[in-house]
Design a protein around this motif. Structure first.
Motif, mmCIF file in Angstrom:
data_model
loop_
_atom_site.group_PDB
_atom_site.id
_atom_site.type_symbol
_atom_site.label_atom_id
_atom_site.label_comp_id
_atom_site.label_asym_id
_atom_site.label_seq_id
_atom_site.Cartn_x
_atom_site.Cartn_y
_atom_site.Cartn_z
ATOM 1 N N PRO A 1 8.732 34.567 -12.547
ATOM 2 C CA PRO A 1 7.833 34.024 -13.597
ATOM 3 C C PRO A 1 6.740 33.777 -13.786
ATOM 4 C CG PRO A 1 9.714 31.940 -13.548
ATOM 5 C CD PRO A 1 9.654 33.212 -11.779
ATOM 6 N N GLU A 2 5.630 33.183 -12.753
ATOM 7 C CA GLU A 2 4.380 33.557 -12.671
ATOM 8 C C GLU A 2 3.907 34.524 -12.385
ATOM 9 O OE1 GLU A 2 2.230 30.588 -12.263
ATOM 10 O OE2 GLU A 2 4.136 29.716 -13.030
ATOM 11 N N VAL A 3 4.242 35.977 -11.531
ATOM 12 C CA VAL A 3 4.104 37.322 -11.592
ATOM 13 C C VAL A 3 4.266 37.526 -12.693
ATOM 14 C CG1 VAL A 3 4.092 39.727 -11.202
ATOM 15 C CG2 VAL A 3 4.388 37.448 -10.173
ATOM 16 N N ALA A 4 5.257 37.338 -14.014
ATOM 17 C CA ALA A 4 5.433 37.978 -15.299
ATOM 18 C C ALA A 4 4.748 36.783 -16.489
ATOM 19 C CB ALA A 4 6.721 36.748 -15.938
ATOM 20 N N ARG A 5 3.509 35.866 -16.097
ATOM 21 C CA ARG A 5 2.952 35.679 -17.028
ATOM 22 C C ARG A 5 1.579 35.598 -16.306
ATOM 23 N NH1 ARG A 5 -0.605 30.592 -15.665
ATOM 24 N NH2 ARG A 5 -0.083 30.315 -13.767
ATOM 25 N N ILE A 6 1.227 36.498 -15.417
ATOM 26 C CA ILE A 6 0.445 37.089 -15.128
ATOM 27 C C ILE A 6 0.196 38.465 -15.435
ATOM 28 C CG2 ILE A 6 -1.254 37.965 -13.248
ATOM 29 C CD1 ILE A 6 -0.023 35.869 -11.478
ATOM 30 N N LYS A 7 1.529 39.017 -15.321
ATOM 31 C CA LYS A 7 1.512 40.906 -15.857
ATOM 32 C C LYS A 7 1.266 40.649 -18.028
ATOM 33 C CE LYS A 7 3.716 43.441 -14.043
ATOM 34 N NZ LYS A 7 2.895 44.254 -13.344
ATOM 35 N N ALA A 8 1.541 39.583 -18.223
ATOM 36 C CA ALA A 8 1.183 39.583 -19.742
ATOM 37 C C ALA A 8 0.216 39.271 -20.507
ATOM 38 C CB ALA A 8 2.013 38.459 -20.300
ATOM 39 N N ALA A 9 -0.755 39.444 -19.108
ATOM 40 C CA ALA A 9 -1.549 38.528 -19.594
ATOM 41 C C ALA A 9 -3.128 40.127 -19.170
ATOM 42 C CB ALA A 9 -2.779 37.400 -18.844
#
Length: 263
Positions: A195-203
């Motif tokens: 979930p943290e990687v997904a959050r960063i990749k969204a940005a």
């Protein structure tokens, strides 16, 4: 396009995840370290992180701290670290090298001189863990202007308010630190990391590579499956600390690389 950008474009095209390995320059001595570094691409390493020995490595756990001490005691310096990169480049002009360390040795040498020498030696990117984004004018922006990627770390405590600041001048890739604390301290968990990687990749459009707490081929595969790749440092440095031969160290590295590449 830097070597780092080219490598990730190549991996993306092939549908592969990246394997990044960290070793300390000069540990346990110059010749042994150079032999290991020269063997890393053949063992499946996509990007080499080369540690710059420093007397006060505050983000590193005991394994990497001791590696730095061994290297310093064996006479390793910033100058000799750059020479090691030159020696590596005599036989490999493709594999990206990221120099990872602290600002003090760079500051002491002088930023402009350091960047010119680093670029000439064949370094592609920098990770300088004690320079926050608020100090980007010190090194990050001059490094980018010199053609070097400046890679920033994001952590579990980098919240949505802080993240844009961390990403604003980052290039090459984002290094996500999978655990709170120092290197080699705990095991990374893909369920927490995903979930943290997904959050960063969204940005950001940059690749997100995950390190800290990866010690086995299985964990490398699990972490790479939820990110763009995995970084292993302390587990490799531990093999060197145990006195394993370069061939034995590289066999272990290959097992980790195979794990990440199978994700």
């Amino acid at each position: 396009m830097s070597r780092i950008d080219a490598k990730f474009a190549e991996l993306r095209k092939a549908g592969k995840k990246a394997f990044v390995s960290y070793v300390m320059a000069g540990d346990p001595d110059y010749d042994t370290a150079l032999e290991v570094v020269k063997g890393l691409p053949g063992a499946g390493v996509d990007v080499i992180e080369l540690g710059l020995p420093f007397t006060d490595p505050m983000a590193d756990g005991p394994t990497i701290q001791l590696a730095g001490q061994r290297a310093l005691e064996a006479g390793m310096t910033l100058q000799r670290t750059l020479q090691m990169v030159r020696d590596f480049r005599e036989g490999d002009s493709d594999t990206p090298i990221v120099l990872m360390g602290y600002y003090n040795p760079i500051y002491s040498r002088g930023v402009d001189r350091f960047l010119e020498e680093a670029k000439e030696a064949g370094i592609d990117g920098l990770i300088v863990v004690d320079l926050p984004p608020e100090e980007d004018s010190e090194l990050c922006i001059p490094a980018q202007a010199a053609g070097l990627n400046f890679i920033r770390l994001a952590t579990p405590t980098t919240d949505d308010k802080r993240l844009p600041k961390v990403l604003q001048n980052t290039s090459g890739f984002v290094y996500y630190v999978s655990i709170t604390g120092i290197t080699g301290a705990a095991a990374a968990q893909s369920g927490d990391v995903g979930p943290e990687v997904a959050r960063i990749k969204a940005a950001t459009d940059l690749p997100v590579i995950v390190g800290f707490g990866i010690r086995t081929p299985e964990t490398a595969r699990e972490i790479a499956s939820v990110a763009d790749g995995a970084v292993v440092g302390s587990a490799i440095v531990s093999e060197i600390a145990e006195g394993k031969s370069p061939a034995e160290v590289l066999s272990f590295v290959k097992s980790l690389a195979d794990g990440a590449h199978s994700a």
